[in-house]
Design an enzyme around this catalytic site. Structure first.
Site, PDB file in Angstrom:
ATOM      1  N   CYS A  32       2.677  14.248  50.181  1.00  0.00           N
ATOM      2  CA  CYS A  32       1.256  14.637  50.220  1.00  0.00           C
ATOM      3  C   CYS A  32       1.058  16.093  50.634  1.00  0.00           C
ATOM      4  O   CYS A  32      -0.011  16.655  50.418  1.00  0.00           O
ATOM      5  CB  CYS A  32       0.482  13.722  51.165  1.00  0.00           C
ATOM      6  SG  CYS A  32       0.666  11.980  50.761  1.00  0.00           S
ATOM      7  N   HIS A  92      -5.958  16.856  53.763  1.00  0.00           N
ATOM      8  CA  HIS A  92      -5.420  15.832  52.860  1.00  0.00           C
ATOM      9  C   HIS A  92      -6.214  14.551  53.081  1.00  0.00           C
ATOM     10  O   HIS A  92      -6.494  14.169  54.216  1.00  0.00           O
ATOM     11  CB  HIS A  92      -3.940  15.617  53.169  1.00  0.00           C
ATOM     12  CG  HIS A  92      -3.359  14.413  52.513  1.00  0.00           C
ATOM     13  ND1 HIS A  92      -3.483  14.185  51.161  1.00  0.00           N
ATOM     14  CD2 HIS A  92      -2.671  13.350  53.022  1.00  0.00           C
ATOM     15  CE1 HIS A  92      -2.900  13.037  50.872  1.00  0.00           C
ATOM     16  NE2 HIS A  92      -2.398  12.515  51.982  1.00  0.00           N
ATOM     17  N   ASN A 107      -6.365   8.133  48.189  1.00  0.00           N
ATOM     18  CA  ASN A 107      -5.303   9.099  48.477  1.00  0.00           C
ATOM     19  C   ASN A 107      -4.514   9.368  47.198  1.00  0.00           C
ATOM     20  O   ASN A 107      -3.794   8.496  46.721  1.00  0.00           O
ATOM     21  CB  ASN A 107      -4.399   8.527  49.581  1.00  0.00           C
ATOM     22  CG  ASN A 107      -3.244   9.453  49.944  1.00  0.00           C
ATOM     23  OD1 ASN A 107      -2.983  10.434  49.259  1.00  0.00           O
ATOM     24  ND2 ASN A 107      -2.550   9.125  51.021  1.00  0.00           N
TER      25      ASN A 107
HETATM   26  N1  ACO Z   1      -7.377  -5.990  53.677  1.00  0.00           N
HETATM   27  C1  ACO Z   1      -7.560  -6.818  54.720  1.00  0.00           C
HETATM   28  N2  ACO Z   1      -6.776  -6.848  55.814  1.00  0.00           N
HETATM   29  C2  ACO Z   1      -5.757  -5.966  55.852  1.00  0.00           C
HETATM   30  C3  ACO Z   1      -5.513  -5.052  54.801  1.00  0.00           C
HETATM   31  C4  ACO Z   1      -6.360  -5.114  53.678  1.00  0.00           C
HETATM   32  N3  ACO Z   1      -6.214  -4.275  52.627  1.00  0.00           N
HETATM   33  N4  ACO Z   1      -4.429  -4.309  55.128  1.00  0.00           N
HETATM   34  C5  ACO Z   1      -4.019  -4.723  56.339  1.00  0.00           C
HETATM   35  N5  ACO Z   1      -4.819  -5.721  56.773  1.00  0.00           N
HETATM   36  C6  ACO Z   1      -4.746  -6.457  58.032  1.00  0.00           C
HETATM   37  C7  ACO Z   1      -3.370  -6.429  58.640  1.00  0.00           C
HETATM   38  O1  ACO Z   1      -2.566  -7.472  58.091  1.00  0.00           O
HETATM   39  C8  ACO Z   1      -3.671  -6.651  60.096  1.00  0.00           C
HETATM   40  O2  ACO Z   1      -3.902  -8.020  60.317  1.00  0.00           O
HETATM   41  P1  ACO Z   1      -3.425  -8.719  61.693  1.00  0.00           P
HETATM   42  O3  ACO Z   1      -4.200  -8.039  62.766  1.00  0.00           O
HETATM   43  O4  ACO Z   1      -3.804 -10.143  61.482  1.00  0.00           O
HETATM   44  O5  ACO Z   1      -1.954  -8.472  61.782  1.00  0.00           O
HETATM   45  C9  ACO Z   1      -5.004  -5.912  60.290  1.00  0.00           C
HETATM   46  O6  ACO Z   1      -5.568  -5.791  58.984  1.00  0.00           O
HETATM   47  C10 ACO Z   1      -4.871  -4.560  60.923  1.00  0.00           C
HETATM   48  O7  ACO Z   1      -3.844  -3.834  60.250  1.00  0.00           O
HETATM   49  P2  ACO Z   1      -3.426  -2.394  60.701  1.00  0.00           P
HETATM   50  O8  ACO Z   1      -2.308  -1.906  59.827  1.00  0.00           O
HETATM   51  O9  ACO Z   1      -3.198  -2.359  62.179  1.00  0.00           O
HETATM   52  O10 ACO Z   1      -4.780  -1.590  60.381  1.00  0.00           O
HETATM   53  P3  ACO Z   1      -5.147  -0.114  60.682  1.00  0.00           P
HETATM   54  O11 ACO Z   1      -6.463  -0.079  61.300  1.00  0.00           O
HETATM   55  O12 ACO Z   1      -4.022   0.666  61.322  1.00  0.00           O
HETATM   56  O13 ACO Z   1      -5.322   0.503  59.208  1.00  0.00           O
HETATM   57  C11 ACO Z   1      -4.221   1.887  57.596  1.00  0.00           C
HETATM   58  C12 ACO Z   1      -4.205   0.554  58.318  1.00  0.00           C
HETATM   59  C13 ACO Z   1      -5.489   1.974  56.774  1.00  0.00           C
HETATM   60  C14 ACO Z   1      -2.996   1.927  56.678  1.00  0.00           C
HETATM   61  C15 ACO Z   1      -4.173   3.032  58.619  1.00  0.00           C
HETATM   62  O14 ACO Z   1      -3.211   2.794  59.587  1.00  0.00           O
HETATM   63  C16 ACO Z   1      -3.910   4.368  57.963  1.00  0.00           C
HETATM   64  O15 ACO Z   1      -4.687   4.874  57.197  1.00  0.00           O
HETATM   65  N6  ACO Z   1      -2.762   4.987  58.298  1.00  0.00           N
HETATM   66  C17 ACO Z   1      -2.409   6.265  57.725  1.00  0.00           C
HETATM   67  C18 ACO Z   1      -1.986   6.130  56.295  1.00  0.00           C
HETATM   68  C19 ACO Z   1      -1.548   7.467  55.783  1.00  0.00           C
HETATM   69  O16 ACO Z   1      -1.567   8.420  56.535  1.00  0.00           O
HETATM   70  N7  ACO Z   1      -1.146   7.576  54.534  1.00  0.00           N
HETATM   71  C20 ACO Z   1      -0.764   8.900  54.008  1.00  0.00           C
HETATM   72  C21 ACO Z   1       0.671   9.134  53.904  1.00  0.00           C
HETATM   73  S1  ACO Z   1       1.364   8.260  52.585  1.00  0.00           S
HETATM   74  C22 ACO Z   1       2.437   9.255  51.786  1.00  0.00           C
HETATM   75  O17 ACO Z   1       2.807  10.292  52.234  1.00  0.00           O
HETATM   76  C23 ACO Z   1       2.948   8.748  50.436  1.00  0.00           C
END
Ligand code: ACO
Length: 321
Positions: free
Chosen positions: A112, A248, A278
């Protein structure tokens, strides 16, 4: 002598996939995706549409906006993690389509962060003297790398391309860039397969984006804040002088957390994640082109771009448009 952006362009595939569309094929909901990420919809390439197809449209639009002909280009830098082929590189495929034979053309893989890396390299090349303009493209078909059964990652990504033409100028353009990486954080975003390691029997040879989302989130917020300070200090400028912050687009909550930590008001922060999701190396040039074409970014505006991605890599560019 500076290098300066002479024109911008972008391209999104026609097909729009909404959060509701995704909730029909996996256990998720529009509300979860919107609240946790800010994404409402994403553009997805047709099966026959490749990264180079998106890059070509973005590049032609950037060339047209700049008044530079493809034959004048001295370099094409293609930031992508989703090249059409292993080789020839996608920049060469694009070069042939644009009819720009002879100029340097290479792909750059910094996930990214690729566009900020590309801009930084092209800046040095253009300023060297004797070189014509450079075309810097960020283009991705990330939908080909997504495990469509994995709700934790599939909802985050989209396809698209953005491009800029960077030419020599006596007026200030690129002022400063800072590039970083730390392989000790390779576990934050990765794939399990590759050309040398080998592929598996799964779709697309088993290529699937894997993330440690929460860790990545915290890492990104910390690095964005440090990077903004480091970049502005190197340029001898203050945050209050920044007209536009283009981060980003990985998660709306990351953008908000960084803006709040830096004390940047919402109206100076560019966000496209709701409509684009993204698109990795394409998020920044896509956002830039949208704001330029909407006449919101004007000549002379000070823009701070920041990206982070798998590697981990992170990089910035501070420039006058
Ligand atoms: N729909 C519903 N529930 C979901 C989903 C979904 N799409 N995805 C995850 N959940 C659930 C999980 O299973 C978890 O359930 P549990 O509590 O029963 O275990 C709950 O939601 C919380 O999951 P988390 O992963 O803790 O959620 P979080 O608030 O951290 O959000 C996310 C996840 C959106 C991925 C976030 O952490 C994020 O954006 N991180 C950064 C991502 C990033 O930077 N990407 C760029 C780099 S990628 C690259 O370089 C190719």
């Amino acid at each position: 002598m500076y290098s300066r952006i002479q024109g911008t362009g972008s391209c999104l595939p026609d097909r729009v996939v909404t959060n509701d569309d995704l909730s029909l094929r996996m256990d998720t909901s529009d509300e979860w995706i919107r609240v946790r990420t800010g994404v409402r919809e994403r553009h997805i390439a047709e099966p026959e549409q490749t990264t180079c197809d998106l890059a070509e449209t973005a590049a032609r639009r950037a060339l047209e906006a700049s008044g530079v002909s493809a034959a004048e280009l001295s370099m094409i830098v293609m930031a992508t993690t989703t090249p059409d082929l292993v080789f020839p590189n996608t920049a060469c495929l694009l070069q042939e389509r644009l009819e720009a034979p002879g100029c340097a053309a290479f792909d750059l893989q910094a996930a990214c962060s690729g566009f900020t890396y590309g801009l930084s390299i092209a800046d040095k090349f253009v300023r060297e003297g004797g070189n014509g303009p450079a075309l810097v493209v960020g283009a991705e078909t990330l939908s080909r790398m997504v495990d469509w059964e994995d709700r934790a990652t599939a909802v985050l990504f989209g396809d698209g391309a953005g491009a800029v033409v960077l030419g020599a100028s006596e007026e200030p353009g690129m002022l400063c860039s800072r590039l970083h990486a730390d392989g000790a954080y390779k576990h934050l975003a990765w794939t399990d397969v590759g050309v040398s390691k080998g592929f598996t029997d799964g779709p697309n040879g088993g290529i699937a984006i894997k993330l440690r989302g929460t860790e990545l989130f915290k890492f990104a917020v910390r690095k964005f804040e440090e990077l903004a300070k480091e970049t502005l200090e190197a340029a001898g400028l203050g945050l209050e002088e920044v007209d536009w912050f283009i981060p980003h687009q990985a998660n709306e909550r990351i953008t908000r957390a960084v803006a709040s930590a830096l004390g940047l008001p919402d109206e100076r922060v560019i966000s496209t994640i709701a409509r684009h999701a993204n698109t990795s190396a394409a998020t920044i040039p896509l956002a830039l082109d949208e704001w330029v074409r909407a006449d919101r970014i004007e000549r002379g505006d000070l823009i701070l771009m920041e990206a982070f991605g798998s590697g981990a890599t992170w990089g910035s560019a501070l420039l006058r448009y």
